[in-house]
Design a protein around this motif. Structure first.
Motif, PDB file in Angstrom:
ATOM      1  N   PRO A  67       0.787  -1.240   0.000  1.00 58.80           N
ATOM      2  CA  PRO A  67       0.000   0.000   0.000  1.00 58.80           C
ATOM      3  C   PRO A  67       0.811   1.279   0.000  1.00 58.80           C
ATOM      4  O   PRO A  67       0.547   2.184  -0.792  1.00 58.80           O
ATOM      5  CB  PRO A  67      -0.841  -0.127   1.282  1.00 58.80           C
ATOM      6  N   TYR A  68       1.820   1.374   0.872  1.00 60.15           N
ATOM      7  CA  TYR A  68       2.601   2.612   0.901  1.00 60.15           C
ATOM      8  C   TYR A  68       3.396   2.782  -0.388  1.00 60.15           C
ATOM      9  O   TYR A  68       3.643   3.891  -0.841  1.00 60.15           O
ATOM     10  CB  TYR A  68       3.545   2.636   2.101  1.00 60.15           C
ATOM     11  N   GLY A  69       3.751   1.649  -1.009  1.00 59.41           N
ATOM     12  CA  GLY A  69       4.486   1.706  -2.258  1.00 59.41           C
ATOM     13  C   GLY A  69       3.684   2.324  -3.385  1.00 59.41           C
ATOM     14  O   GLY A  69       4.251   2.805  -4.365  1.00 59.41           O
ATOM     15  N   VAL A  70       2.356   2.316  -3.270  1.00 55.53           N
ATOM     16  CA  VAL A  70       1.523   2.936  -4.288  1.00 55.53           C
ATOM     17  C   VAL A  70       1.851   4.417  -4.413  1.00 55.53           C
ATOM     18  O   VAL A  70       1.963   4.965  -5.506  1.00 55.53           O
ATOM     19  CB  VAL A  70       0.022   2.736  -3.970  1.00 55.53           C
ATOM     20  N   VAL A  71       1.996   5.093  -3.270  1.00 52.88           N
ATOM     21  CA  VAL A  71       2.316   6.522  -3.278  1.00 52.88           C
ATOM     22  C   VAL A  71       3.629   6.763  -4.001  1.00 52.88           C
ATOM     23  O   VAL A  71       3.709   7.559  -4.943  1.00 52.88           O
ATOM     24  CB  VAL A  71       2.406   7.084  -1.845  1.00 52.88           C
ATOM     25  N   CYS A  72       4.678   6.056  -3.565  1.00 56.73           N
ATOM     26  CA  CYS A  72       6.003   6.256  -4.144  1.00 56.73           C
ATOM     27  C   CYS A  72       6.030   5.859  -5.614  1.00 56.73           C
ATOM     28  O   CYS A  72       6.620   6.556  -6.446  1.00 56.73           O
ATOM     29  CB  CYS A  72       7.037   5.439  -3.369  1.00 56.73           C
ATOM     30  N   GLY A  73       5.389   4.731  -5.938  1.00 59.65           N
ATOM     31  CA  GLY A  73       5.406   4.242  -7.308  1.00 59.65           C
ATOM     32  C   GLY A  73       4.715   5.167  -8.283  1.00 59.65           C
ATOM     33  O   GLY A  73       5.264   5.505  -9.336  1.00 59.65           O
TER      34      GLY A  73
END
Length: 242
Positions: A67-73
């Motif tokens: 989930p947090y990787g969605v922001v960064c990605g």
């Protein structure tokens, strides 16, 4: 006849997913379409961002398992290839993540249990109608969407709050993010002011209640970031709840 296609333009697609079998299967399915050209298939990481910036594909199918990787990605892809349409492909459809996707200017949000035809329809839809979002999520996730928070935290403040929610001390957060403890304290002070919080626990609770922080069954707390962008039109394909 290709539904939703009004011209003969070939859609270039980059597939970014950590699951090798799924990534290769998607690439094979897409490559078999006469109007789609797969320009690459990579796991998440700097190589994928570099390829996106170099090739500027029409569509980026982006893994949303973390989930947090969605922001960064999404932010990384938009930074290097702003005209690419990002479609999140995930098995995780918590309302907080759905809301997060809506705030990140994604072009699509799809669950991984979709049929091949539905994924193809999404790719063609977002390229034909770039002002819309193609979503396929369970009804209960859409019904539970929160109201958009009025608070705006920076990317660094979100990182720090995520670690505060995990119970890390200021010194531990500083070491993890490679910044000074004084910098952590300064960011926390800004967060307290933005949220009207009087303590770390109060800040975490208020962030949770405002859905600035969400919670994953698998990874614990993760941060979500509201953007200053206008909310685009949403084209929904809602799955029946199971």
């Amino acid at each position: 006849m290709l539904e939703g296609r009004m011209d003969n333009k070939v859609i270039t697609v980059l597939v970014v997913d950590d699951q090798t079998l799924l990534r290769e299967t998607l690439c094979d399915v897409l490559a078999a379409q006469p109007d789609i050209k797969v320009v690459g298939g990579l796991a998440n990481g700097e190589a994928a961002v570099h390829m996106a910036g170099e090739l500027r594909p029409d569509v980026i199918l982006l893994d949303g398992s973390e989930p947090y990787g969605v922001v960064c990605g999404v932010e990384a892809m938009h930074r290097v290839s702003p005209r690419s349409q990002c479609i999140i492909l995930t098995s995780f459809h918590h309302p907080a993540l759905v809301q997060q996707a809506l705030q990140l200017r994604v072009s699509g949000f799809l669950t991984k249990n979709l049929r091949r035809a539905e994924v193809l329809a999404a790719i063609r839809s977002v390229t034909s109608h770039p002002g819309q979002i193609f979503m396929s999520v369970p009804k209960e996730s859409m019904a539970a969407l929160p109201h958009t928070s009025t608070a705006r935290l920076s990317a660094r403040e979100l990182q720090i709050m995520e670690n505060v929610a995990r119970g890390l001390s200021n010194s531990q957060i500083a070491a993890r993010l490679t910044i000074t403890e004084a910098t952590v304290k300064r960011h926390l002070s800004n967060v307290f002011e933005k949220l009207g919080a009087v303590s770390r626990i109060d800040a975490v609770n208020k962030a949770k209640s405002m859905l600035i922080l969400g919670f994953s069954r698998n990874t614990g707390p993760y941060a979500r970031q509201d953007g200053p962008y206008p909310r685009p039109e949403v084209r929904l394909q809602v799955q029946a709840g199971t």
